[in-house]
Design an enzyme around this catalytic site. Structure first.
Site, mmCIF file in Angstrom:
data_model
loop_
_atom_site.group_PDB
_atom_site.id
_atom_site.type_symbol
_atom_site.label_atom_id
_atom_site.label_comp_id
_atom_site.label_asym_id
_atom_site.label_seq_id
_atom_site.Cartn_x
_atom_site.Cartn_y
_atom_site.Cartn_z
ATOM 1 N N LYS A 195 54.480 50.826 49.991
ATOM 2 C CA LYS A 195 53.492 51.550 50.327
ATOM 3 C C LYS A 195 52.959 52.560 49.163
ATOM 4 C CE LYS A 195 52.630 50.017 54.141
ATOM 5 N NZ LYS A 195 53.258 50.440 55.583
HETATM 6 C C1 LIG Z 1 53.576 49.849 56.875
HETATM 7 C C2 LIG Z 1 52.567 49.855 58.189
HETATM 8 C C3 LIG Z 1 53.093 50.573 59.127
HETATM 9 C C4 LIG Z 1 54.484 50.665 59.686
HETATM 10 O O1 LIG Z 1 55.179 51.449 58.688
HETATM 11 P P1 LIG Z 1 56.979 51.341 58.495
HETATM 12 O O2 LIG Z 1 57.241 52.195 57.701
HETATM 13 O O3 LIG Z 1 56.965 49.939 57.787
HETATM 14 O O4 LIG Z 1 57.415 51.291 59.952
HETATM 15 C C5 LIG Z 1 52.258 50.624 60.352
HETATM 16 N N1 LIG Z 1 51.154 50.287 60.320
HETATM 17 C C6 LIG Z 1 50.579 49.761 59.143
HETATM 18 C C7 LIG Z 1 48.936 49.373 58.974
HETATM 19 C C8 LIG Z 1 51.277 49.570 58.155
HETATM 20 O O5 LIG Z 1 50.643 48.855 56.752
#
Ligand SMILES: *Cc1c(COP(=O)(O)O)cnc(C)c1O
Length: 376
Positions: A195
């Site tokens: 991210k």
């Molecule tokens: C990454 C992501 C999540 C979840 O986040 P995690 O930290 O991996 O649990 C939820 N929604 C979207 C759109 C994502 O890209």
């Protein structure tokens, strides 16, 4: 040659990265501090420090860290009292972690199409999907691009619905003068490895509702009431962030502006260099919005064999990723497909995400453009 992570900046080891994290000396310094202090688990000073810095960045009073973005979304729905018999409207085009928590709380997902321009949930489709059972909308700022929050806010006010922001991909993106995640009732962030910033794995919840945030903080710590001798008056969760993760997060948030500048620059280069190619289309920003361009993605408006193109790009050391498969393709969610979801499927079938890691030097981005143009 074998290249370690620290060798990445060495030209001999230079590769193109899709979404690899950018970890430097500041991160190592804070991580060492966390380890040396002995606070490796959920106690320790980095957790409140990271939360404070994060809240400050978003210009909100308070933020509560969690174990993941998925946990953040789960707690948002849970805290809002959404459960059995309730409907939650979600977009078809998203990562599956948006919709799974809807099922964790026992609610029914109502899956709608996205806008062809922004690739985010289409407010007109949301409006059509509202029933007497609807309790909430989850607005996903896909690939960092903010949803049409004016329209979604108006619909949620008109029907008395909660508006939850899945801002897991959009840290640093803005809508009007506000940061994504701070506009709806509750905003959720993710710090997974790929991210905008990472803690290895983690998440954050923000809200204007202090009481709800305090209750989430209590719930994620096994619902432990410290004032009455570690009594547990509710069913709790273990969804806390660790001090080590928060140390990494603090360093990353201090470098966020640097990352955002690089991601925006990459998107400008992609647009400028691929613009001449008439059949390549980019995700468009809403007029009030500025994307953080977590990932720069494109859609081909002519028949391109995407897997074959990916293979050829890989031969040139260029990693790419397909657009998220619509969630209605997955077994648990097939039964919720009620419409054609034309835009979601079109973007999935013809789209591609391009290298967007802040580790890439600008010249790699020019190189990617050159190769794409040659191949198609
Ligand atoms: C990454 C992501 C999540 C979840 O986040 P995690 O930290 O991996 O649990 C939820 N929604 C979207 C759109 C994502 O890209």
């Amino acid at each position: 040659m074998n290249c370690s992570y620290t060798d990445l900046m060495n030209t001999m080891c230079r590769k193109v990265f899709l979404d690899a994290p950018n970890i430097g000396d500041l991160e190592k310094e804070y991580l060492a501090k966390a380890v040396d202090s002995g606070f490796v688990s959920t106690a320790g000073p980095f957790v409140p420090e990271f939360e404070k810095k994060f809240a400050g960045y978003l210009n909100v009073e308070r933020a509560v860290s969690t174990q993941s973005g998925t946990a953040a979304l789960h707690m948002a729905l849970y805290e809002l009292g959404i459960g059995e018999g309730d409907e939650v409207i979600v977009p078809a085009l998203t990562f599956v972690a948006t919709i799974n928590p809807v099922v964790y709380v026992g609610a029914t997902p109502v899956i709608v199409d996205v806008s062809d321009e922004t690739w985010t949930i289409d407010p007109q489709e949301v409006r059509k999907a509202v029933t007497s059972k609807t309790k909430a909308i989850i607005a996903v700022h896909l690939y960092g691009n903010p949803c049409d929050m004016d329209s979604l806010t108006a619909i949620s006010q008109e029907y008395g619905l909660y508006l939850i922001e899945d801002a897991t991909e959009s840290l640093g993106a803005t809508y009007g003068s506000e940061q994504t995640g701070t506009i709806g009732d509750i905003g959720c962030f993710s710090f997974n490895g790929n991210k905008v910033i990472t803690t290895g794995g983690g998440g954050m919840v923000v809200s204007d509702d202090e009481e709800k945030l305090n209750h989430i903080k209590f719930l994620i710590n096994q619902a432990k009431d410290k004032s009455s001798g570690n009594y547990h008056p509710e069913v709790g969760f273990n969804y806390r962030m660790t001090n080590i993760e928060a140390a990494l997060g603090l360093a990353q948030i201090e470098r966020l502006d640097e990352f955002l500048m690089i991601k925006r620059k990459f998107n400008e280069i992609y647009k400028e260099r691929l613009k001449g190619t008439k059949f390549i289309r980019f995700q468009q920003e809403h007029e009030s919005a500025e994307s953080c361009w977590w990932l720069s993605c494109i859609v081909f408006e002519k028949k391109v064999d995407i897997p074959l193109l990916q293979k050829k790009l890989k031969e040139k050391s260029i990693p790419t990723r397909r657009i998220f498969m619509p969630v209605t393709e997955f077994s648990p969610y097939k039964k919720y497909k009620r419409a054609k979801l034309k835009n979601s499927y079109h973007i999935y079938e013809n789209g591609l995400c391009l290298p967007s890691s802040t580790l890439n030097p600008e010249k790699s981005v020019y190189y990617v453009c050159k190769v794409i143009k040659r191949l198609i």
